[in-house]
Design a protein around this motif. Sequence first.
Motif, PDB file in Angstrom:
ATOM      1  N   VAL A  51      -7.788   0.561 -11.887  1.00 54.00           N
ATOM      2  CA  VAL A  51      -6.800   1.403 -11.207  1.00 54.00           C
ATOM      3  C   VAL A  51      -7.382   2.076  -9.962  1.00 54.00           C
ATOM      4  O   VAL A  51      -6.627   2.532  -9.104  1.00 54.00           O
ATOM      5  N   VAL A  52      -8.705   2.148  -9.843  1.00 50.72           N
ATOM      6  CA  VAL A  52      -9.296   2.738  -8.644  1.00 50.72           C
ATOM      7  C   VAL A  52      -8.889   1.944  -7.402  1.00 50.72           C
ATOM      8  O   VAL A  52      -8.650   2.503  -6.326  1.00 50.72           O
ATOM      9  N   GLY A  53      -8.781   0.642  -7.555  1.00 49.77           N
ATOM     10  CA  GLY A  53      -8.381  -0.195  -6.431  1.00 49.77           C
ATOM     11  C   GLY A  53      -6.970   0.057  -5.959  1.00 49.77           C
ATOM     12  O   GLY A  53      -6.596  -0.378  -4.870  1.00 49.77           O
ATOM     13  N   ALA A  54      -6.180   0.774  -6.759  1.00 51.20           N
ATOM     14  CA  ALA A  54      -4.799   1.084  -6.386  1.00 51.20           C
ATOM     15  C   ALA A  54      -4.677   2.454  -5.739  1.00 51.20           C
ATOM     16  O   ALA A  54      -3.566   2.909  -5.480  1.00 51.20           O
ATOM     17  N   CYS A  55      -5.810   3.116  -5.479  1.00 46.32           N
ATOM     18  CA  CYS A  55      -5.778   4.488  -4.978  1.00 46.32           C
ATOM     19  C   CYS A  55      -6.582   4.630  -3.694  1.00 46.32           C
ATOM     20  O   CYS A  55      -7.539   3.900  -3.464  1.00 46.32           O
ATOM     21  N   ARG A  56      -6.167   5.603  -2.898  1.00 50.95           N
ATOM     22  CA  ARG A  56      -6.999   6.011  -1.780  1.00 50.95           C
ATOM     23  C   ARG A  56      -8.184   6.799  -2.326  1.00 50.95           C
ATOM     24  O   ARG A  56      -8.042   7.575  -3.259  1.00 50.95           O
ATOM     25  N   LEU A  57      -9.344   6.606  -1.704  1.00 49.72           N
ATOM     26  CA  LEU A  57     -10.531   7.336  -2.134  1.00 49.72           C
ATOM     27  C   LEU A  57     -10.573   8.699  -1.436  1.00 49.72           C
ATOM     28  O   LEU A  57      -9.965   8.871  -0.380  1.00 49.72           O
ATOM     29  N   PRO A  58     -11.274   9.667  -2.067  1.00 54.31           N
ATOM     30  CA  PRO A  58     -12.120   9.567  -3.249  1.00 54.31           C
ATOM     31  C   PRO A  58     -11.311   9.461  -4.528  1.00 54.31           C
ATOM     32  O   PRO A  58     -10.158   9.876  -4.593  1.00 54.31           O
ATOM     33  N   ALA A  59     -11.982   8.912  -5.559  1.00 51.81           N
ATOM     34  CA  ALA A  59     -11.339   8.757  -6.857  1.00 51.81           C
ATOM     35  C   ALA A  59     -12.391   8.840  -7.954  1.00 51.81           C
ATOM     36  O   ALA A  59     -13.536   8.420  -7.762  1.00 51.81           O
ATOM     37  N   VAL A  60     -11.998   9.382  -9.092  1.00 54.42           N
ATOM     38  CA  VAL A  60     -12.864   9.474 -10.262  1.00 54.42           C
ATOM     39  C   VAL A  60     -12.232   8.658 -11.378  1.00 54.42           C
ATOM     40  O   VAL A  60     -11.064   8.871 -11.727  1.00 54.42           O
ATOM     41  N   ASP A  71       1.234   9.946  -2.139  1.00 49.23           N
ATOM     42  CA  ASP A  71       0.657   9.320  -0.948  1.00 49.23           C
ATOM     43  C   ASP A  71      -0.651   8.599  -1.236  1.00 49.23           C
ATOM     44  O   ASP A  71      -1.057   7.719  -0.476  1.00 49.23           O
ATOM     45  N   TYR A  72      -1.324   8.974  -2.308  1.00 49.37           N
ATOM     46  CA  TYR A  72      -2.633   8.398  -2.593  1.00 49.37           C
ATOM     47  C   TYR A  72      -2.552   7.160  -3.485  1.00 49.37           C
ATOM     48  O   TYR A  72      -3.576   6.528  -3.740  1.00 49.37           O
ATOM     49  N   TYR A  73      -1.361   6.820  -3.971  1.00 47.80           N
ATOM     50  CA  TYR A  73      -1.213   5.581  -4.738  1.00 47.80           C
ATOM     51  C   TYR A  73      -0.796   4.475  -3.773  1.00 47.80           C
ATOM     52  O   TYR A  73       0.275   4.522  -3.175  1.00 47.80           O
ATOM     53  N   ILE A  74      -1.641   3.442  -3.631  1.00 47.35           N
ATOM     54  CA  ILE A  74      -1.382   2.372  -2.658  1.00 47.35           C
ATOM     55  C   ILE A  74      -1.392   1.000  -3.307  1.00 47.35           C
ATOM     56  O   ILE A  74      -1.422  -0.015  -2.618  1.00 47.35           O
ATOM     57  N   GLY A  75      -1.369   0.948  -4.627  1.00 44.94           N
ATOM     58  CA  GLY A  75      -1.472  -0.331  -5.331  1.00 44.94           C
ATOM     59  C   GLY A  75      -0.195  -1.144  -5.271  1.00 44.94           C
ATOM     60  O   GLY A  75       0.899  -0.634  -4.989  1.00 44.94           O
ATOM     61  N   ALA A  76      -0.335  -2.424  -5.564  1.00 47.22           N
ATOM     62  CA  ALA A  76       0.823  -3.324  -5.636  1.00 47.22           C
ATOM     63  C   ALA A  76       1.491  -3.187  -7.003  1.00 47.22           C
ATOM     64  O   ALA A  76       0.835  -2.928  -8.005  1.00 47.22           O
ATOM     65  N   PHE A  77       2.799  -3.358  -7.039  1.00 43.48           N
ATOM     66  CA  PHE A  77       3.538  -3.299  -8.304  1.00 43.48           C
ATOM     67  C   PHE A  77       4.860  -4.012  -8.114  1.00 43.48           C
ATOM     68  O   PHE A  77       5.263  -4.332  -6.987  1.00 43.48           O
ATOM     69  N   HIS A  78       5.526  -4.289  -9.218  1.00 39.35           N
ATOM     70  CA  HIS A  78       6.766  -5.054  -9.173  1.00 39.35           C
ATOM     71  C   HIS A  78       8.018  -4.193  -9.336  1.00 39.35           C
ATOM     72  O   HIS A  78       9.055  -4.471  -8.748  1.00 39.35           O
ATOM     73  N   ILE A  79       7.905  -3.140 -10.161  1.00 38.96           N
ATOM     74  CA  ILE A  79       9.053  -2.261 -10.408  1.00 38.96           C
ATOM     75  C   ILE A  79       8.564  -0.813 -10.398  1.00 38.96           C
ATOM     76  O   ILE A  79       7.558  -0.481 -11.035  1.00 38.96           O
ATOM     77  N   GLY A  80       9.265   0.034  -9.670  1.00 43.55           N
ATOM     78  CA  GLY A  80       8.975   1.464  -9.676  1.00 43.55           C
ATOM     79  C   GLY A  80      10.113   2.214 -10.332  1.00 43.55           C
ATOM     80  O   GLY A  80      11.289   1.910 -10.098  1.00 43.55           O
TER      81      GLY A  80
END
Length: 589
Positions: free
Chosen positions: A81-90, A489-498
């Motif tokens: 899930v880190v790859g779906a977020c803007r950094l920094p991330a824990v 704003d910090y969630y940038i991952g791909a997805f199919h349904i929101g």
Amino acid sequence: MDDSEKRRMPDSLYLEVSTENKEHVLPLHSSITLFLLSYCESTSFRVILLSAKSGDQWTWVGDLSSTLAANPIQLPEPLGVVGACRLPAVLEADGMYCRAGLAVVLRHVIQRTSKDKPGHLNLTSLLGFKNTCLKACAEVSKWTRLCEIDIPSAVEEHLSNPTEQALCIPPAVLHLEKRLDEPVKVHNDDKLRRRKLQQQAISSSPSTLKEERSNPALKPCGVELSAALAKLTTDEVPDAATKRPPDIRRVKTTQLPKLERHFAEGLYFTLTDVVLLPCIHQYLSSLQKHAPHALSRLPLLVRWYCHVQDVPGVRKAAETCGMTLFTPQPSESVLLTPEISTLGELELESTQPEKVPFVGGPRPTLTKLKESGVEAVYSPHPCPSWTVPWEDFPTAVNPTTGEMSDTRAIRKCQQINNLVAMVTELVHPGNTVVDFCSGGGHVGIVLASMLPQCQVILVENKEESLVRARERSVTLNLTNISFIQTNLDYYIGAFHIGVALHACGVATDMVLQRCVQAGAAFVISPCCYGFIQNTQKFTFPRSQLFSKILDYKVKCGAYDLMSVRRPDSGPAAGRAPCNWEDLHGFGGS
């Protein structure tokens, strides 16, 4: 790796490293995070530098040059899930729970380090009054936005071309200068001001002045600074003089000396100062080099920068991070240019949103729309007989087991039923479904239980709610669910349904925009449109049709206007947010 091994592993803190002119550099948000880690002397995290461009990773070893001197490593576990977020991330060791975004990550660093190293420093004091420092998300808090986004962005833009940028002070920096001129607000204001008056009386006595002239080290620090430093210690020393002299007690409050603002949020050193210091340090260093005369335009900012250096541990942490703090010296030989003296204020004024008086409400708005041929149209429920099989799931899936009234729990079940019904019409095996503004996970947990072949991600900025959702999912042994504590704003991952059930106010429009950007289907039921206001990102009404009809500020939306029971609505239908055929395409007023 089994669960016991994962629990023993430290959380992974991912920071971005970028490339400029073929050299690796740390963006400001990475520098800010490293500065906080150094100030807290935190060892609670495994720090990893991540290149967004190449995907290379390095384990932080204390400084940038030594870290990057080693060969990039490929860690055994994927980013997840880190790859779906803007950094920094824990990312926690189990890989299920991620915190992303500067303010969220910094607050977590303080809380986690304070827990792991009790008694080391009063780190929780950095979180301010009631632990609320930078807690509100940037979309609703102008102060959080200024510190978390506007100031770092303005400084990085300035550093990209410091020679030309030095001619104009950025509006964000001017905002901060103006904020530093505001009076100090603190709950024990009267007590501290009387203490300051007493100290002034003692300091002005002939004997004291003589002693201070012979030995300058005897001169006490001000009341403001002593109070701030006491706050940072684990054992805060109470005021020894509990009863002031009669002449001090008789002084009227209006005649007491004002408290001097030493730090960004007032009297005390907080997380806000930690965020601002690396930014302002780089900005003032650039001005000192390229336009020292501009420093005279920022006297309060320069004073704040010097005050922060007096906080124990700040200089050491700065040196560890490669920051050489200094005392800015404005140039007296160069006159202030007109560009610096006026252009900044003009830009500052231009950033202020136009204040339009509120006119109208639900009924006048409905009337005006109806006069223009726009009416609410209801269609039959697309799944009138479909219902969530609550009896087939453990009780923890049902929101009725949560801390809410029976009436509200039943209504929540009806709302979830309607929303999940639409998702089941759209979803395919292997899809990723994101539950935005998930709260305690009522929708997301039902989706994860019903769609075992899909990945469900809960995105929420309130830690208490998301932790509660994770605890519920653990008791249910759900393995297809993840949790991201962050702002939208910090969630940038791909997805199919929101999906979003009652995302408050402007959050509904943010979810809709994010889904459109991702090319994803969406099922949204809005809420709280009676309280929306124009923001830096959105202005209302959002609809082109409505904007042609409604020539004033609209403070109500489709949910407010249509929150009435349809004549044919049964227990499963509940409230109809809008035309059922358009539910998956609704957004905004």
